[in-house]
Design a protein around this motif. Structure first.
Motif: not given
Length: 261
Positions: A3-4, A7-9, A11-13, A15, A20, A23
């Motif tokens: 899962q690591d 990236t956060t970027d 995930k945000q993109t 969503k 979403g 994921l």
């Protein structure tokens, strides 16, 4: 791949693009892509196909809920070992849903308990999965809703709902005699949907017996003739199918205790 690695970027993109839910399976898809050395375009197609399937499934569930279908009544859930008899070739043709393309109707007729409602709702669920709009009503409740709609001036809107869907299911039709208003409502439905939208009717009585349930013989003849001239007749006979859905208790072989089957 864990899962690591997402990236956060990313995930945000996803969503922001309303993707979403991808994921949920993305780590497994990434791991599979690496193991199989999957080309980038194939990997992208795979995850997007997952999302398409998920959205189709959610849409079908929402259509089934709006249609008021029993979720337990699905084609794949029918017990083929049930001691009921019907034209299997005709049933297979109905399951293809080709009758919707030609705006044909279906009359599912048989004694109490042989699975008429189950089969009607199963056709409705299959139609929902094909992206069709469906509405299922028990006959007496539908007529009562139309009667109440007259009182609060929403009759036209209520009638349009029944006319607009691709498939209208009317369950338990012809059980009781109809008064003049109810007869007129059924006349409107059967005539307005004639060759414009399909109807599945379940009944303990054959179409030839429906005439006696109308208050107006002329309207009855006109409405029933339109329906029967454009309808498949699926006649079911045999033992009650409901007995197979009855909850039972079974005994554990070691302890002799009872549990729900």
């Amino acid at each position: 791949m864990n899962q690591d690695s997402i990236t956060t970027d990313l995930k945000q993109t996803l969503k922001r693009l309303k993707l979403g839910p991808i994921l949920d399976t993305l780590p497994e898809r990434l791991a599979l892509a690496r193991q199989q050395k999957m080309p980038h375009q194939d990997f992208l197609l795979t995850i997007l196909a997952d999302e398409v399937s998920r959205r189709d499934s959610v849409s079908a569930q929402l259509r089934s809920q709006r249609a008021r279908l029993d979720p337990a009544h699905q084609l794949e859930a029918w017990d083929a070992t049930a001691n009921v008899r019907y034209d299997v070739e005709l049933w297979n043709e109905l399951c293809s849903l080709r009758f919707l393309e030609t705006h044909a109707h279906v009359a599912i007729v048989g004694p109490v308990g042989v699975g008429k409602t189950f089969l009607a709702h199963a056709l409705g669920a299959a139609a929902c999965r094909r992206g069709r709009s469906v509405l299922a009503h028990r006959s007496d409740r539908m007529l009562k809703a139309l009667r109440h709609a007259r009182l609060d001036a929403t009759y036209e809107a209520e009638l349009r709902k029944l006319l607009a869907v691709d498939l209208l299911i009317i369950d338990d039709f012809g059980l009781d005699a109809m008064d003049a208003i109810e007869s007129r409502d059924i006349y409107e439905l059967l005539t307005e949907r004639h060759r414009r939208g399909s109807i599945v009717v379940t009944s303990n009585r054959g179409p030839d017996e429906w005439l006696a349930t109308f208050a107006d013989p002329v309207r009855a003849q006109a409405a029933v003739d339109r329906f029967t001239s454009n309808a498949y007749d699926l006649v079911i006979d045999g033992e009650s199918y409901r007995a197979r859905q009855k909850p039972t208790l079974s005994r554990s072989p070691k302890t002799g205790s009872r549990r729900a089957a």
